[in-house]
Write an enzyme that holds these catalytic residues in place. Sequence first.
Site, mmCIF file in Angstrom:
data_model
loop_
_atom_site.group_PDB
_atom_site.id
_atom_site.type_symbol
_atom_site.label_atom_id
_atom_site.label_comp_id
_atom_site.label_asym_id
_atom_site.label_seq_id
_atom_site.Cartn_x
_atom_site.Cartn_y
_atom_site.Cartn_z
ATOM 1 N N CYS A 1 0.781 -1.229 0.000
ATOM 2 C CA CYS A 1 0.000 0.000 0.000
ATOM 3 C C CYS A 1 0.816 1.284 0.000
ATOM 4 O O CYS A 1 0.574 2.173 -0.820
ATOM 5 C CB CYS A 1 -0.986 -0.007 1.166
ATOM 6 S SG CYS A 1 -0.215 -0.186 2.786
ATOM 7 N N HIS B 1 -0.982 6.707 5.403
ATOM 8 C CA HIS B 1 0.082 5.681 5.442
ATOM 9 C C HIS B 1 1.264 6.002 4.531
ATOM 10 O O HIS B 1 1.823 5.126 3.871
ATOM 11 C CB HIS B 1 -0.486 4.298 5.101
ATOM 12 C CG HIS B 1 0.291 3.196 5.778
ATOM 13 N ND1 HIS B 1 0.085 1.866 5.522
ATOM 14 C CD2 HIS B 1 1.281 3.242 6.718
ATOM 15 C CE1 HIS B 1 0.906 1.125 6.255
ATOM 16 N NE2 HIS B 1 1.641 1.945 6.988
#
Length: 558
Positions: free
Chosen positions: A144, A198
């Site tokens: 990710c 993130h």
Amino acid sequence: MPSSAERRTLPFPTFLSILVLTLLLAAPAWAAENIRGATTGPTTAKGYNHPNQYVHLQPTQIAPNMEPVIPHADQDKEARAKLDALRKKTGKKPNILIVVLDDVGWMDPGFNGGGVAVGNATPNMDKLASEGLVLTSAYSQPSCSPTRATILTGQLPCHHGVLYPPMYGQPGGLDGAVTIAQLLRDQGYVTQGVGKWHMGENDGSLPQNVGFDDFYGFLSVSDMYSEWRDVYFNPEIALSPDRFAAMQKLPFNPNVVHCEKGGCKNVRLIDLNAIKDLDEDWLTYSENFIRKMAKNPKPFFLYHGTRGCHFDNYPSDRYAGKSAARTVYSDCMVEMDDVVGRLVKTLEETGQLENTLVFFTSDNGPEGEVDPYGRTPFRGYKGTTWEGGVRVPTFVYWKGMITPGKSEGLFDLADLFPTALSLAGVSGADIGKLVPKDRYIDGIDQASFLLGDQKLSNRRSVFYWMMAEFAAVRMDEFKLHRVVQITDGINTKGWNGGFSGTVTKTGGVVMYNLYANPQEDASVGIRHLPIESFLEQEMKRYAAVLKKFPPKFDMARR
């Protein structure tokens, strides 16, 4: 031709020469100049060329710090005419909405064969995909954080330096990067981030410091807020008061945050109750932003990253059991379908749908080590460079601007960076001028691919990176591996996904035809060395790029 008696007395090489000469004399003139065929003899079949097959072509270099492109003059002209007409009609630049799901597999949505067939209907996604352009060969990074940084910077991990997801205070981030949010803001856009970030929690990597006017969401990843609290999954921590207290002291922010110029404020703690409603909360925030922008003369860039469907999934009462499969993953997919549907409905209700490009994708393939997880028809999972880890479900929807259809043309999520700038009015070599000269843009402007009726990609190849390893290249239907992950190379029991296998170098000619063998388990490298040589040359070309624009592999400094 010699008689049968003469054939018996002629040496075989002489006879074979006479036979070939006879066939050539009988064949058309073009066959004599360029013999093609099989062991049974030459052929007069001329064959066919197909769109989006470029292995034989040389791309055009448009700027020293940008990837070369396959140009399509007529398609470019068509796309520009559409954009100019829309600009005259609306009086402003187009809005851009990017929706990034988490760990959703290529075959989870119905438009790629999943949906109802796998127990989680996705009617909103399917309808939008049927009215837009489905990209069957769109590529993320294996996990990710690298993918999200690639979307925002237009760079591959080797250049932006985010090689893996930073967890529980590990270093890593966007500090010092030039992002699409920053550049679009320079072009007059209002920039909004919602949901999962993130990409680093250090100050220089926070959303408001890399181009976003506003951000509402969390800064890390779903399981970091839940797994150590769950007495079923992690009793060794959840049922140990001292260990639990130690987790609370780790250097990560366990809250939903609201970030604006000047800093981030904690909104509320994310625990096993709050996590159930995060996507609903974030969706409401994006809906309110879209409504607010309807009265704003400026265009907007909205980056909406969902929590779903990253493990662990804790459905709200509204969605628990709502999928036919009744798994927490499929229940999440049903909710994600509602998220997409409501975002587009809000655009329509506020009169902004015709002036908004909607790009839907996932940050990587399905997680393969925590069941239940997503589905892919390809080999591998998240964390690998097999197709299952990096080929992601993707469509582009733009009412009145995109002719519905599907395309196998190559698209890398790095392409969103230059494509968004192109939609905003900056194209070609001018894009390369917006970043420092020592920054390499790996993305390619695909505006004409998305808007043109011919649906021809401007990208010749896709490169696969596994952290610091230059792992593979795809051109047309062929893919050449130099480094692979064997997901069951260590463990013989349990789930074998992308993060617990072995990484190994190949013998050098491990190549697959992804049309004939999408499972990547029968190499055709030795049989098809002519094609392999093209792919090898492409990897060498990019190796030369890395000499001019060196990779960033030291995440510890970030």
